[in-house]
Design an enzyme around this catalytic site. Structure first.
Site, PDB file in Angstrom:
ATOM      1  N   GLU A 423       0.590  -1.363  -0.271  1.00  0.00           N
ATOM      2  CA  GLU A 423      -0.027   0.010  -0.396  1.00  0.00           C
ATOM      3  C   GLU A 423       1.400   1.543  -0.125  1.00  0.00           C
ATOM      4  O   GLU A 423       1.300   1.781   0.912  1.00  0.00           O
ATOM      5  CB  GLU A 423      -1.035   0.315   1.539  1.00  0.00           C
ATOM      6  CG  GLU A 423      -1.677   1.144   1.375  1.00  0.00           C
ATOM      7  CD  GLU A 423      -1.982   1.516   2.361  1.00  0.00           C
ATOM      8  OE1 GLU A 423      -2.069   1.046   3.528  1.00  0.00           O
ATOM      9  OE2 GLU A 423      -3.247   2.252   3.174  1.00  0.00           O
ATOM     10  N   ASP A 496      -0.390  -0.890   6.412  1.00  0.00           N
ATOM     11  CA  ASP A 496      -0.531  -0.915   7.704  1.00  0.00           C
ATOM     12  C   ASP A 496      -1.040  -1.530   8.564  1.00  0.00           C
ATOM     13  O   ASP A 496      -2.392  -1.612   8.412  1.00  0.00           O
ATOM     14  CB  ASP A 496      -0.021   0.887   7.437  1.00  0.00           C
ATOM     15  CG  ASP A 496       0.621   2.060   6.751  1.00  0.00           C
ATOM     16  OD1 ASP A 496       1.972   1.440   6.749  1.00  0.00           O
ATOM     17  OD2 ASP A 496       0.221   3.015   6.620  1.00  0.00           O
ATOM     18  N   ASP A 498      -3.200  -0.363  10.487  1.00  0.00           N
ATOM     19  CA  ASP A 498      -4.085   0.820  10.505  1.00  0.00           C
ATOM     20  C   ASP A 498      -5.791   0.754  10.009  1.00  0.00           C
ATOM     21  O   ASP A 498      -5.927  -0.716   9.307  1.00  0.00           O
ATOM     22  CB  ASP A 498      -3.585   2.472  10.168  1.00  0.00           C
ATOM     23  CG  ASP A 498      -3.727   2.691   9.323  1.00  0.00           C
ATOM     24  OD1 ASP A 498      -3.173   1.700   8.392  1.00  0.00           O
ATOM     25  OD2 ASP A 498      -2.869   3.486   9.166  1.00  0.00           O
ATOM     26  N   ASP A 500      -7.105   2.168   7.523  1.00  0.00           N
ATOM     27  CA  ASP A 500      -6.830   2.247   6.295  1.00  0.00           C
ATOM     28  C   ASP A 500      -6.188   0.840   5.893  1.00  0.00           C
ATOM     29  O   ASP A 500      -6.732   0.626   4.585  1.00  0.00           O
ATOM     30  CB  ASP A 500      -5.941   3.316   6.200  1.00  0.00           C
ATOM     31  CG  ASP A 500      -7.168   5.073   5.918  1.00  0.00           C
ATOM     32  OD1 ASP A 500      -8.355   4.607   5.654  1.00  0.00           O
ATOM     33  OD2 ASP A 500      -6.457   5.550   6.071  1.00  0.00           O
TER      34      ASP A 500
END
Ligand code: 28F
Length: 638
Positions: A423, A496, A498, A500
């Site tokens: 990403e 990541d 997280d 997203d």
């Protein structure tokens, strides 16, 4: 009893073989194999239910991860087995393959994936106790690692009937002996759907004040389809259903169309989920296509100039369960979950033509809505074909036109190659610098990935975010997908840790599950595990922690060496971008030190369900899911 000693030796050798190579009998010694033990025992109760003598099964997970399974059937026979000279129940629990075949008349149909049953569970358990109530009393027999430790004896008077089996999986054999109640619940729910009227109760007694979960559906397959469609919008109110028998094959089918673009068809033989399909599924598909073409022609909804509807047209948006019961099923395929009995195709095909044609004639409103949907699917198919042609042509030029962003590896042997789907451009940059270019390729993804669950095929084939992925992997897409052409045997999603990152991972997994399903079945997909924390101190090598437990553990280890938390510098990584290329290699990409999570499909039905809940059109089920699961969220960064 002349050859008693000899047969006993054979028995012990048989069970010893199971303990030596457990994977051959239950697939693996992971959590999955552990759960398999429960299914083997429950399958025996379900067989008794299929024979018509049992309608309740109670499963309990007891403290210490013991399992107890109880049914209200006739009780396992206790009489002395003529050849072996020991009680039948002992034969069932100590002789390999003793299941349905022993004692002449077996069960008419029998489930059990490997058909190895109780003796394998016994061989792989520290202890097993079997209690049988046969009308004459309560009797018991106990085993330890497959060997009898207390022979069959009467325990008490009892007039009720049934069988109860309690076992403790052997910690010497399994990687883990901790059961996951949700995994068991999911399976029991499916079994209850497949056997209407059968009541299965699961009670996790490891925790105090725990609740029983009851699975009991008078609607059977109709309830199953309604359940699967709860997060989809159906285009006709009632589920189409029939149940019939032809030439000793029992056929039960339920289906309903929704506005979805994908098809969700699940097939079963004797309660076993035939993940690879087979002759029953072929018969269903063939019958479905013909019945809608016939109806369309007869009532001139399909005009003379129109071409015939194709299989994929009449399956778009369908949710279906095809369940057959066959006396001697032949299982084929890599995972032995493909029905091979050739006679079954024409049987299922012909009952479909009969029963579905009747239904359509009686319900013209439903017929009309479904046919309209299939016609629009046919038009979309044309558009998709053109789009796919384009993709094919682009991929044909593969070597010269690999996506510009792809940093390919040098190795040509695909089995040694990995591709990281990363990403963001910055993390992609570090990954490119940090990788071992011999066998690791990097494909950075950027921008907003599309949600394939809400998109029709033609929009997917030429989507500018997915096209590079399709071309880089080189194996095609959808019906054209060919695993042999795959350019990297490990496809590693790196995003990541997280919200997203989770989102992009989920979008990609949805895409792979719906459009490159063999990748999932074959275990080619992995998820990279970047660290969450770095502990550093002058003169000390940096220490990386991958989750909160890992952090606690490593802080404790340091403390034992006299290094206090206060003297450490602790960094919490918010994203891949915070690591330089050397760190990224060391923590996340170096095969020697990294951890990868392999994506495996344990339950295709549960997977289909979760994708449609998380990614589908309907908002309400997603909201319920979030409300039910919010309490498990740990690292939410807002
Ligand atoms: C908790 C696990 O294993 N239940 C079972 C029965 C009942 C019979 C049986 C079983 C016959 C054909 C072997 C009784 N009376 N629960 C269970 N309940 N096995 S296992 O018979 C042995 C099989 O092949 C049974 C008359 N016929 C069958």
């Amino acid at each position: 009893m002349a050859n008693y000693d000899e047969t006993q030796i054979q028995v012990l050798e048989g069970l010893e073989a199971v303990r030596k190579r457990p994977g051959m009998y239950i697939g693996s010694v992971s959590e999955r194999g552990l759960h398999h033990l429960v299914y083997e025992i429950v399958d025996n109760s379900v067989d008794e239910a299929l024979a018509g003598y049992c309608n309740e099964i109670n499963v309990e997970i007891l403290p210490g991860d013991l399992i107890s399974v109880q049914d209200n059937g006739r009780g396992i026979p206790l009489g002395i087995h003529p050849k072996m000279g020991i009680p039948a129940v002992e034969v069932v629990y100590t002789v390999l393959h003793a299941g349905g075949k022993f004692g002449g008349e077996g069960y008419k149909v029998s489930g059990g994936l490997h058909g190895v049953g109780a003796s394998v569970v016994n061989a792989l358990s520290e202890n097993v106790t079997v209690e049988v109530c046969n009308g004459d009393g309560l009797f018991a027999i106990s085993f330890c690692r497959g060997k009898v430790v207390e022979g069959l004896h009467k325990v008490a008077e009892q007039t009720k009937r049934g069988t109860k089996v309690t076992f403790k999986p052997d910690a010497q054999i399994f990687d883990t002996t901790v059961y996951n109640a949700d995994t068991l619940a999911q399976r029991f729910k499916e079994m209850a759907f497949l056997n209407k009227g059968l009541k299965i109760t699961l009670w996790d007694k490891r925790e105090e004040n725990s609740q029983q979960r009851v699975f009991h559906y008078e609607g059977g397959l109709i309830s199953f389809v309604e359940y699967l469609n709860k997060s989809r919008e159906s285009i006709h109110p009632q589920v189409i259903y029939f149940e019939t028998e032809q030439n000793d094959v029992e056929v039960e089918v339920a289906f309903q169309y929704t506005t979805a673009y994908s098809e969700s068809i699940f097939s079963f033989v004797n309660n076993i989920n035939t993940i690879e399909g087979g002759t029953h599924l072929d018969g269903f598909k063939r019958g479905l296509t013909k019945v809608f073409n016939d109806y369309g022609r007869k009532f001139n909804i399909l005009k003379e100039k129109d071409a015939n509807l194709q299989g994929e047209d009449v399956r778009e948006g369908i949710t279906a369960i095809v369940s057959v019961r066959v006396k001697e099923p032949q299982f084929e395929g890599q995972t032995k979950t493909k029905l091979g009995n050739s006679e079954v195709t024409s049987i299922v095909n012909s009952v479909m033509l009969d029963k579905v044609a009747d239904f359509l004639e009686e319900n013209p409103q439903v017929a009309k809505s479904v046919l309209e949907k299939t016609l629009s699917a046919a038009r979309a198919r044309e558009a998709a074909r053109k789009a796919r042609e384009l993709v094919r042509r682009k991929s044909a030029l593969e070597s010269t036109t690999l996506p510009g962003k792809l940093a390919d590896c040098q190795e040509r042997d695909a089995s040694k190659c990995e591709v990281y789907l990363v990403e963001g451009d910055s993390a992609g940059g570090s990954a490119k610098q940090g990788r071992d270019r011999k066998f690791q390729a990097i494909l950075p993804l950027w921008g907003k990935m599309i949600n394939v669950e809400k998109t029709r095929a033609d929009k997917i084939y030429n989507n500018d975010k997915l096209l590079p992925v399709i071309i880089a992997l080189g194996a095609g897409i959808g019906n054209d997908f060919n695993l042999e052409k795959l350019r990297y045997h490990k496809i590693i999603l790196m995003a990541d840790a997280d919200v997203d990152g989770s989102h992009i991972r989920t979008l990609l997994l949805t895409f792979f599950f719906r459009y490159m399903r063999p990748l999932v079945d074959n275990g080619n997909i992995y998820i990279a595990q970047p660290p969450l924390y770095k502990l550093s101190k002058k003169g000390m090598e940096d220490i990386y922690c991958y989750n909160d437990e890992d952090l606690e553990k490593k802080l404790k280890e340091l403390q034992e060496k006299g290094i206090q938390k206060e003297n450490l510098n602790m960094q919490r990584y918010k994203g891949l971008g915070e690591m330089n290329s050397e760190q990224l290699w060391q923590t996340t990409m170096n095969p020697v030190t990294r951890t990868l999570v392999k994506v495996e499909l344990e339950d295709a039905i549960a997977a289909d369900e979760i994708f449609s809940i998380l990614m589908g059109e309907d908002v309400e089920p997603r909201r319920e899911f979030i409300e039910a699961n919010a309490k498990y969220v740990k690292n939410l960064d807002i």
